[in-house]
Design an enzyme around this catalytic site. Structure first.
Site, PDB file in Angstrom:
ATOM      1  N   HIS A 115       0.522   4.343  -2.610  1.00  0.00           N
ATOM      2  CA  HIS A 115       0.326   5.739  -2.195  1.00  0.00           C
ATOM      3  C   HIS A 115       1.528   6.610  -2.554  1.00  0.00           C
ATOM      4  O   HIS A 115       1.389   7.828  -2.686  1.00  0.00           O
ATOM      5  CB  HIS A 115       0.009   5.824  -0.702  1.00  0.00           C
ATOM      6  N   ASN A 169      -3.574   8.952   4.425  1.00  0.00           N
ATOM      7  CA  ASN A 169      -2.442   8.286   5.080  1.00  0.00           C
ATOM      8  C   ASN A 169      -2.457   8.373   6.599  1.00  0.00           C
ATOM      9  O   ASN A 169      -1.954   7.481   7.282  1.00  0.00           O
ATOM     10  CB  ASN A 169      -1.123   8.883   4.577  1.00  0.00           C
ATOM     11  N   ARG A 181       0.836  -1.210   0.000  1.00  0.00           N
ATOM     12  CA  ARG A 181       0.000   0.000   0.000  1.00  0.00           C
ATOM     13  C   ARG A 181       0.868   1.256   0.000  1.00  0.00           C
ATOM     14  O   ARG A 181       0.508   2.263  -0.635  1.00  0.00           O
ATOM     15  CB  ARG A 181      -0.942  -0.028   1.202  1.00  0.00           C
ATOM     16  N   HIS A 208      -6.515  -5.970  -2.319  1.00  0.00           N
ATOM     17  CA  HIS A 208      -7.363  -6.071  -1.125  1.00  0.00           C
ATOM     18  C   HIS A 208      -7.712  -7.527  -0.805  1.00  0.00           C
ATOM     19  O   HIS A 208      -8.610  -7.791  -0.017  1.00  0.00           O
ATOM     20  CB  HIS A 208      -8.630  -5.211  -1.289  1.00  0.00           C
TER      21      HIS A 208
HETATM   22  C1  HEM Z   1      -8.933   1.529  -6.127  1.00  0.00           C
HETATM   23  C2  HEM Z   1      -8.881   2.428  -5.176  1.00  0.00           C
HETATM   24  C3  HEM Z   1      -8.483   2.105  -3.763  1.00  0.00           C
HETATM   25  C4  HEM Z   1      -9.109   2.544  -2.643  1.00  0.00           C
HETATM   26  C5  HEM Z   1     -10.315   3.468  -2.581  1.00  0.00           C
HETATM   27  C6  HEM Z   1      -8.423   1.961  -1.522  1.00  0.00           C
HETATM   28  C7  HEM Z   1      -8.749   2.203  -0.202  1.00  0.00           C
HETATM   29  C8  HEM Z   1      -8.211   1.527   0.868  1.00  0.00           C
HETATM   30  C9  HEM Z   1      -8.616   1.710   2.229  1.00  0.00           C
HETATM   31  C10 HEM Z   1      -9.683   2.685   2.708  1.00  0.00           C
HETATM   32  C11 HEM Z   1      -7.903   0.846   2.995  1.00  0.00           C
HETATM   33  C12 HEM Z   1      -7.989   0.664   4.505  1.00  0.00           C
HETATM   34  C13 HEM Z   1      -7.008   1.632   5.181  1.00  0.00           C
HETATM   35  C14 HEM Z   1      -7.144   1.659   6.680  1.00  0.00           C
HETATM   36  O1  HEM Z   1      -8.086   1.105   7.233  1.00  0.00           O
HETATM   37  O2  HEM Z   1      -6.278   2.281   7.349  1.00  0.00           O
HETATM   38  C15 HEM Z   1      -7.028   0.127   2.115  1.00  0.00           C
HETATM   39  C16 HEM Z   1      -6.137  -0.837   2.525  1.00  0.00           C
HETATM   40  C17 HEM Z   1      -5.271  -1.481   1.666  1.00  0.00           C
HETATM   41  N1  HEM Z   1      -5.067  -1.187   0.335  1.00  0.00           N
HETATM   42 FE1  HEM Z   1      -6.260  -0.058  -0.820  1.00  0.00          FE
HETATM   43  N2  HEM Z   1      -7.410   1.173  -1.968  1.00  0.00           N
HETATM   44  C18 HEM Z   1      -7.391   1.236  -3.333  1.00  0.00           C
HETATM   45  C19 HEM Z   1      -6.469   0.631  -4.164  1.00  0.00           C
HETATM   46  C20 HEM Z   1      -5.385  -0.104  -3.732  1.00  0.00           C
HETATM   47  C21 HEM Z   1      -4.279  -0.498  -4.557  1.00  0.00           C
HETATM   48  C22 HEM Z   1      -4.105  -0.105  -6.017  1.00  0.00           C
HETATM   49  C23 HEM Z   1      -3.448  -1.242  -3.773  1.00  0.00           C
HETATM   50  C24 HEM Z   1      -2.143  -1.888  -4.123  1.00  0.00           C
HETATM   51  C25 HEM Z   1      -1.811  -2.302  -5.319  1.00  0.00           C
HETATM   52  C26 HEM Z   1      -4.052  -1.304  -2.464  1.00  0.00           C
HETATM   53  C27 HEM Z   1      -3.561  -2.019  -1.399  1.00  0.00           C
HETATM   54  C28 HEM Z   1      -4.113  -2.024  -0.138  1.00  0.00           C
HETATM   55  C29 HEM Z   1      -3.704  -2.938   0.915  1.00  0.00           C
HETATM   56  C30 HEM Z   1      -2.727  -4.089   0.769  1.00  0.00           C
HETATM   57  C31 HEM Z   1      -4.412  -2.577   2.056  1.00  0.00           C
HETATM   58  C32 HEM Z   1      -4.289  -3.169   3.465  1.00  0.00           C
HETATM   59  C33 HEM Z   1      -3.160  -2.412   4.171  1.00  0.00           C
HETATM   60  C34 HEM Z   1      -2.871  -2.853   5.594  1.00  0.00           C
HETATM   61  O3  HEM Z   1      -3.391  -3.859   6.069  1.00  0.00           O
HETATM   62  O4  HEM Z   1      -2.071  -2.137   6.253  1.00  0.00           O
HETATM   63  N3  HEM Z   1      -5.205  -0.582  -2.464  1.00  0.00           N
HETATM   64  N4  HEM Z   1      -7.229   0.565   0.830  1.00  0.00           N
END
Ligand code: HEM
Ligand SMILES: [Ca+2]
Ligand SMILES: [Ca+2]
Length: 307
Positions: A42, A72, A38, A171
């Site tokens: 970002h 973030n 992530r 995800h």
């Molecule tokens: C398409 C639009 C996207 C949105 C709106 C989005 C939004 C989010 C949100 C809201 C979270 C939870 C953050 C939290 O609770 O602190 C999250 C977690 C995560 N996102 Fe996304 N995301 C997107 C795309 C992506 C992309 C492109 C990747 C990587 C290629 C990604 C990888 C991740 C991962 C692995 C997590 C879990 C992180 C953790 O457990 O620390 N996301 N995302």
């Protein structure tokens, strides 16, 4: 301009060093790989993949850290592990490997160690001397946004709808906080009802984890079926109305959207997902890197050199 052999003479072991430190971190934190990929996402969406997200605030105010931007703050994590990787890499090859490349390598290792595909990472990015907090606020998609808005934000950095669906497949692991999806559980868009695209059993589970007056900072699995494994279950979850974030479920539930058939393909064919995911990670990793004599190789990922 990036290439797979960029450090083959100057730091031939860099990829193994990254993997070793990450494996160590995974022992005590099974979520850390998800957190690191992530960070790469970002980073790349703001000024390109230039390590800008890693810079801390400095004391003269010339760096306004992206860490304090809305997408973030109290959310991105793993910066200490990036520091550990950087230290290990500096010990082997001082002054050679950029922080931006460390994020790209850590993203690949994270996916691979979680059972997903492996690929050879294109390298040669250099580190920024600036951060863009305002850019982080505007360019990174939010989970409450419409599919057309999110598609536009991907398009703004040269990524298409296939990239959007494939990369959303990240995800398949990691966690999310209640405050980022609880709008779906009780009073969705002022209807007084939950989001109609939420499976009712899943809804009941989520309401237990995120009660109405509970802490918004509680976390739950993004993939309720295989929370730590990198697999295609994310897409079958969407078909079962078990997408956690609104932005996840929209990929399958927005009527007439071009993303639906891609979700169906990735759900039925994990190797098609893995192949597309690798290509899309390469596409994302190519977003306006600093190369040649632009930028620098930071000695400390948190600070611009000489400051
Ligand atoms: C398409 C639009 C996207 C949105 C709106 C989005 C939004 C989010 C949100 C809201 C979270 C939870 C953050 C939290 O609770 O602190 C999250 C977690 C995560 N996102 Fe996304 N995301 C997107 C795309 C992506 C992309 C492109 C990747 C990587 C290629 C990604 C990888 C991740 C991962 C692995 C997590 C879990 C992180 C953790 O457990 O620390 N996301 N995302
Ligand atoms: Ca960046
Ligand atoms: Ca999974």
């Amino acid at each position: 301009q990036l290439n797979a052999t960029f450090y083959s003479t100057t730091c031939p072991n860099v990829s193994n060093i990254v993997t070793t430190v990450l494996q160590q971190a995974l022992q005590s934190d099974p979520r850390i790989g998800a957190s690191l990929i992530r960070l790469h996402f970002h980073d790349c969406f703001v000024q390109g993949c230039d390590g800008s997200i890693l810079l801390d605030n400095n004391n003269n105010g010339t760096i306004q850290s992206e860490k304090d931007a809305a997408p973030n703050t109290n959310s991105t994590r793993g910066f200490d592990v990036v520091d550990n990787i950087k230290t290990a890499v500096e010990n082997a090859c001082p002054g050679v490997v950029s922080c931006a490349d460390i994020l790209a390598l850590a993203a690949e290792s994270s996916v691979s160690l979680a059972g997903g595909p492996s690929w050879s990472v294109l390298l040669g990015r250099r580190d920024s001397t600036t951060a863009n907090q305002a850019g982080a606020n505007t360019s990174i998609p939010a989970p409450f946004e419409s599919l057309s808005n999110i598609t536009a934000k991907f398009s703004a950095v040269g990524l298409n709808v296939t990239d959007l669906v494939a990369l959303s497949g990240a995800h398949t692991f990691g966690r999310a906080q209640c405050r980022l999806f609880s709008n779906r559980l009780y009073n969705f868009s002022g209807t007084g009802q939950p989001d109609p695209t939420l499976n009712t059993t899943y809804l009941a589970n989520l309401r237990q984890i995120c009660p109405q007056n509970g802490s918004g900072f509680v976390v739950t699995n993004l993939d309720p079926t295989t929370p730590n494994a990198f697999d295609s279950n994310y897409f079958s979850n969407l078909q079962n109305n078990q997408g956690l974030l609104q932005s996840d479920q929209e990929l399958f539930s927005t009527s007439g959207a071009p993303t639906i058939s891609i979700v169906n393909l990735f759900s039925s064919n994990q190797s098609a997902f893995f192949q597309s995911f690798v290509q899309s990670m390469i596409n994302m990793g190519n977003i306006s890197p600093l190369v040649g004599s632009n930028g620098e190789i930071r000695a400390n990922c948190r600070r611009v050199n000489g400051s």
